[in-house]
Write a protein that holds these residues in place. Structure first.
Motif, PDB file in Angstrom:
ATOM      1  N   GLY A 111       4.978  -2.000   0.396  1.00 41.18           N
ATOM      2  CA  GLY A 111       6.067  -2.253   0.619  1.00 41.18           C
ATOM      3  C   GLY A 111       6.208  -1.681   1.922  1.00 41.18           C
ATOM      4  O   GLY A 111       7.114  -2.014   2.533  1.00 41.18           O
ATOM      5  N   TYR A 112       4.877  -0.703   2.113  1.00 38.39           N
ATOM      6  CA  TYR A 112       5.182  -0.451   4.245  1.00 38.39           C
ATOM      7  C   TYR A 112       5.409  -1.565   5.039  1.00 38.39           C
ATOM      8  O   TYR A 112       6.276  -1.369   5.886  1.00 38.39           O
ATOM      9  CB  TYR A 112       3.682   0.090   4.121  1.00 38.39           C
ATOM     10  N   CYS A 113       4.815  -2.939   4.454  1.00 32.56           N
ATOM     11  CA  CYS A 113       4.346  -4.268   5.091  1.00 32.56           C
ATOM     12  C   CYS A 113       5.840  -4.680   5.687  1.00 32.56           C
ATOM     13  O   CYS A 113       6.829  -4.825   6.525  1.00 32.56           O
ATOM     14  CB  CYS A 113       4.170  -5.132   4.961  1.00 32.56           C
ATOM     15  N   VAL A 114       6.844  -4.604   4.534  1.00 31.95           N
ATOM     16  CA  VAL A 114       8.474  -4.860   4.808  1.00 31.95           C
ATOM     17  C   VAL A 114       9.463  -4.332   5.511  1.00 31.95           C
ATOM     18  O   VAL A 114       9.920  -4.437   6.492  1.00 31.95           O
ATOM     19  CB  VAL A 114       9.506  -5.100   3.127  1.00 31.95           C
ATOM     20  N   GLU A 115       8.671  -3.060   5.132  1.00 28.03           N
ATOM     21  CA  GLU A 115       9.731  -1.707   5.503  1.00 28.03           C
ATOM     22  C   GLU A 115       9.519  -1.789   7.775  1.00 28.03           C
ATOM     23  O   GLU A 115       9.831  -1.373   8.570  1.00 28.03           O
ATOM     24  CB  GLU A 115       9.305  -0.171   5.509  1.00 28.03           C
ATOM     25  N   ALA A 116       7.687  -2.105   7.453  1.00 30.39           N
ATOM     26  CA  ALA A 116       7.921  -1.839   9.725  1.00 30.39           C
ATOM     27  C   ALA A 116       7.976  -2.613   9.877  1.00 30.39           C
ATOM     28  O   ALA A 116       8.121  -3.104  11.178  1.00 30.39           O
ATOM     29  CB  ALA A 116       6.293  -1.636   9.032  1.00 30.39           C
ATOM     30  N   CYS A 117       8.250  -4.041   9.126  1.00 32.00           N
ATOM     31  CA  CYS A 117       8.585  -5.764  10.851  1.00 32.00           C
ATOM     32  C   CYS A 117      10.170  -5.145  10.984  1.00 32.00           C
ATOM     33  O   CYS A 117      10.646  -4.983  10.541  1.00 32.00           O
ATOM     34  CB  CYS A 117       8.669  -6.823   9.823  1.00 32.00           C
ATOM     35  N   PRO A 118       9.651  -5.340  12.606  1.00 33.69           N
ATOM     36  CA  PRO A 118      11.243  -4.967  12.917  1.00 33.69           C
ATOM     37  C   PRO A 118      12.349  -6.464  13.311  1.00 33.69           C
ATOM     38  O   PRO A 118      12.745  -6.515  13.266  1.00 33.69           O
ATOM     39  CB  PRO A 118      10.312  -4.789  15.037  1.00 33.69           C
ATOM     40  N   THR A 119      11.473  -7.315  13.037  1.00 36.26           N
ATOM     41  CA  THR A 119      12.475  -8.388  12.394  1.00 36.26           C
ATOM     42  C   THR A 119      12.688  -9.597  11.576  1.00 36.26           C
ATOM     43  O   THR A 119      12.883 -10.405  11.301  1.00 36.26           O
ATOM     44  CB  THR A 119      11.235  -9.794  13.511  1.00 36.26           C
ATOM     45  N   ASP A 120      12.202  -8.428   9.993  1.00 39.74           N
ATOM     46  CA  ASP A 120      12.856  -9.064   8.909  1.00 39.74           C
ATOM     47  C   ASP A 120      11.695  -9.923   8.471  1.00 39.74           C
ATOM     48  O   ASP A 120      12.057 -10.699   7.537  1.00 39.74           O
ATOM     49  CB  ASP A 120      13.566  -9.096   8.412  1.00 39.74           C
ATOM     50  N   ALA A 121      10.900 -10.678   8.778  1.00 41.27           N
ATOM     51  CA  ALA A 121       9.946 -12.134   9.321  1.00 41.27           C
ATOM     52  C   ALA A 121       9.354 -11.822   7.464  1.00 41.27           C
ATOM     53  O   ALA A 121       9.300 -12.772   7.003  1.00 41.27           O
ATOM     54  CB  ALA A 121       8.825 -11.761   9.963  1.00 41.27           C
ATOM     55  N   ILE A 122       8.880 -10.768   7.050  1.00 36.43           N
ATOM     56  CA  ILE A 122       7.676 -10.083   5.714  1.00 36.43           C
ATOM     57  C   ILE A 122       8.851  -9.767   4.800  1.00 36.43           C
ATOM     58  O   ILE A 122       9.384  -8.667   5.422  1.00 36.43           O
ATOM     59  CB  ILE A 122       6.177  -9.473   5.703  1.00 36.43           C
ATOM     60  N   THR A 123       8.975 -10.020   3.535  1.00 33.62           N
ATOM     61  CA  THR A 123       9.874  -9.754   2.363  1.00 33.62           C
ATOM     62  C   THR A 123       8.628  -9.897   0.962  1.00 33.62           C
ATOM     63  O   THR A 123       7.700 -10.500   0.886  1.00 33.62           O
ATOM     64  CB  THR A 123      11.512 -10.298   2.530  1.00 33.62           C
ATOM     65  N   HIS A 124       9.477  -8.795   0.093  1.00 31.41           N
ATOM     66  CA  HIS A 124       9.052  -9.297  -0.742  1.00 31.41           C
ATOM     67  C   HIS A 124       9.755 -10.073  -2.352  1.00 31.41           C
ATOM     68  O   HIS A 124      10.516 -10.561  -2.166  1.00 31.41           O
ATOM     69  CB  HIS A 124       8.733  -8.403  -1.974  1.00 31.41           C
ATOM     70  N   GLY A 125       9.167 -11.468  -2.369  1.00 34.17           N
ATOM     71  CA  GLY A 125       9.305 -12.602  -3.006  1.00 34.17           C
ATOM     72  C   GLY A 125       9.892 -12.253  -4.886  1.00 34.17           C
ATOM     73  O   GLY A 125       8.692 -11.202  -5.243  1.00 34.17           O
ATOM     74  N   HIS A 126       9.691 -12.983  -5.934  1.00 34.74           N
ATOM     75  CA  HIS A 126       9.950 -13.145  -6.940  1.00 34.74           C
ATOM     76  C   HIS A 126       8.527 -13.559  -7.205  1.00 34.74           C
ATOM     77  O   HIS A 126       8.653 -13.457  -9.005  1.00 34.74           O
ATOM     78  CB  HIS A 126      11.182 -13.445  -7.908  1.00 34.74           C
ATOM     79  N   GLY A 127       7.997 -13.888  -6.775  1.00 38.81           N
ATOM     80  CA  GLY A 127       6.393 -14.247  -7.773  1.00 38.81           C
ATOM     81  C   GLY A 127       6.014 -13.353  -8.143  1.00 38.81           C
ATOM     82  O   GLY A 127       5.113 -12.377  -7.578  1.00 38.81           O
ATOM     83  N   PHE A 128       5.499 -13.849  -9.349  1.00 36.34           N
ATOM     84  CA  PHE A 128       5.380 -12.829 -10.073  1.00 36.34           C
ATOM     85  C   PHE A 128       3.403 -12.918 -10.799  1.00 36.34           C
ATOM     86  O   PHE A 128       2.427 -12.109 -11.650  1.00 36.34           O
ATOM     87  CB  PHE A 128       5.223 -11.717 -10.833  1.00 36.34           C
ATOM     88  N   GLU A 129       2.899 -14.336 -10.213  1.00 32.01           N
ATOM     89  CA  GLU A 129       2.193 -15.295 -11.519  1.00 32.01           C
ATOM     90  C   GLU A 129       1.464 -15.782  -9.931  1.00 32.01           C
ATOM     91  O   GLU A 129       0.725 -16.192 -10.089  1.00 32.01           O
ATOM     92  CB  GLU A 129       2.706 -16.211 -12.425  1.00 32.01           C
ATOM     93  N   LEU A 130       0.284 -14.415 -10.441  1.00 30.77           N
ATOM     94  CA  LEU A 130      -0.749 -14.590  -9.231  1.00 30.77           C
ATOM     95  C   LEU A 130      -2.392 -13.972 -10.209  1.00 30.77           C
ATOM     96  O   LEU A 130      -2.831 -14.265  -8.997  1.00 30.77           O
ATOM     97  CB  LEU A 130      -0.289 -12.948  -8.343  1.00 30.77           C
ATOM     98  N   ALA A 131      -2.534 -14.127 -11.250  1.00 33.44           N
ATOM     99  CA  ALA A 131      -3.430 -14.380 -12.098  1.00 33.44           C
ATOM    100  C   ALA A 131      -5.064 -15.342 -11.535  1.00 33.44           C
ATOM    101  O   ALA A 131      -3.934 -15.828 -11.713  1.00 33.44           O
ATOM    102  CB  ALA A 131      -3.308 -13.693 -13.282  1.00 33.44           C
ATOM    103  N   SER A 132      -5.770 -14.627 -11.311  1.00 35.96           N
ATOM    104  CA  SER A 132      -6.547 -15.509 -10.957  1.00 35.96           C
ATOM    105  C   SER A 132      -7.838 -14.995 -10.995  1.00 35.96           C
ATOM    106  O   SER A 132      -8.014 -13.867 -11.621  1.00 35.96           O
ATOM    107  CB  SER A 132      -6.792 -16.178 -10.006  1.00 35.96           C
ATOM    108  N   LEU A 133      -8.723 -16.431 -12.452  1.00 35.54           N
ATOM    109  CA  LEU A 133     -10.207 -15.575 -12.717  1.00 35.54           C
ATOM    110  C   LEU A 133     -10.924 -16.140 -11.052  1.00 35.54           C
ATOM    111  O   LEU A 133     -12.237 -15.295 -10.835  1.00 35.54           O
ATOM    112  CB  LEU A 133     -11.020 -16.780 -13.090  1.00 35.54           C
ATOM    113  N   ASN A 134     -10.968 -16.640 -10.059  1.00 38.29           N
ATOM    114  CA  ASN A 134     -11.539 -16.516  -8.699  1.00 38.29           C
ATOM    115  C   ASN A 134     -10.792 -15.833  -8.120  1.00 38.29           C
ATOM    116  O   ASN A 134     -10.268 -16.085  -7.581  1.00 38.29           O
ATOM    117  CB  ASN A 134     -11.162 -18.016  -8.587  1.00 38.29           C
TER     118      ASN A 134
END
Length: 167
Positions: A111-134
């Motif tokens: 979450g450091y990227c979210v805290e560092a952003c001065p324009t609130d451009a990047i946030t954490h969403g609720h996407g959790f299905e990120l698993a991949s074999l590739n």
């Protein structure tokens, strides 16, 4: 006497096992379960897949200041900046992120990227299905991270109507 107690404890454990073995199995249908997020219940501070936000005009909030990349301890954010022109406006500032990649092979969701952003451009969403074999599928590009624009109907006449449609 301790051998008798040990044997009694083993017998009690095995009786519970045998009793449960003949009971019907209860399975929760996880992806299609109840709830607004297909059965998943998130805490308020859940850190999921990142999202690049847009402002109220539909322009990107990211001004390519590189503060999120500098704050990232795992060095998983890669940004290339480009200049806005009068004819092509991507963000409201002078620059925008031409390339914005996050490598989820390296991301630790701190979450450091979210805290560092001065324009609130990047946030954490609720996407959790990120698993991949590739592993190459885990490098998310700007197109994967951007929040889609909201299409406004042609009947919007004033700023008040616009605000009501966006709310």
């Amino acid at each position: 006497m301790s051998k008798v107690r040990a044997a009694a404890a083993i017998a009690k454990g095995m009786s519970i096992t045998l009793k449960e073995m003949f009971q019907p199995t209860e399975v929760e249908n996880y992806p299609d379960g109840k709830g607004p997020m297909r059965g998943a219940k998130f805490q308020e501070r859940f850190r999921g897949k990142h999202q690049l936000q847009r402002d109220e005009n539909g322009l990107e909030k990211c001004v390519a200041c590189f503060l999120c990349a500098a704050a990232c301890p795992s060095n998983c954010i890669y940004i290339e900046a480009a200049e806005n022109t009068e004819s092509t406006r991507i963000s409201s500032a002078e620059r925008y992120a031409k390339v914005y990649n996050i490598d989820y092979n390296r991301c630790i969701f701190c979450g450091y990227c979210v805290e560092a952003c001065p324009t609130d451009a990047i946030t954490h969403g609720h996407g959790f299905e990120l698993a991949s074999l590739n592993a190459t599928n885990l490098v998310m590009r700007k197109e994967d991270l951007l929040v889609p624009t909201q299409k406004l109907p042609d009947a919007v006449r004033s700023d008040k109507d616009k605000a009501e449609m966006l709310a």
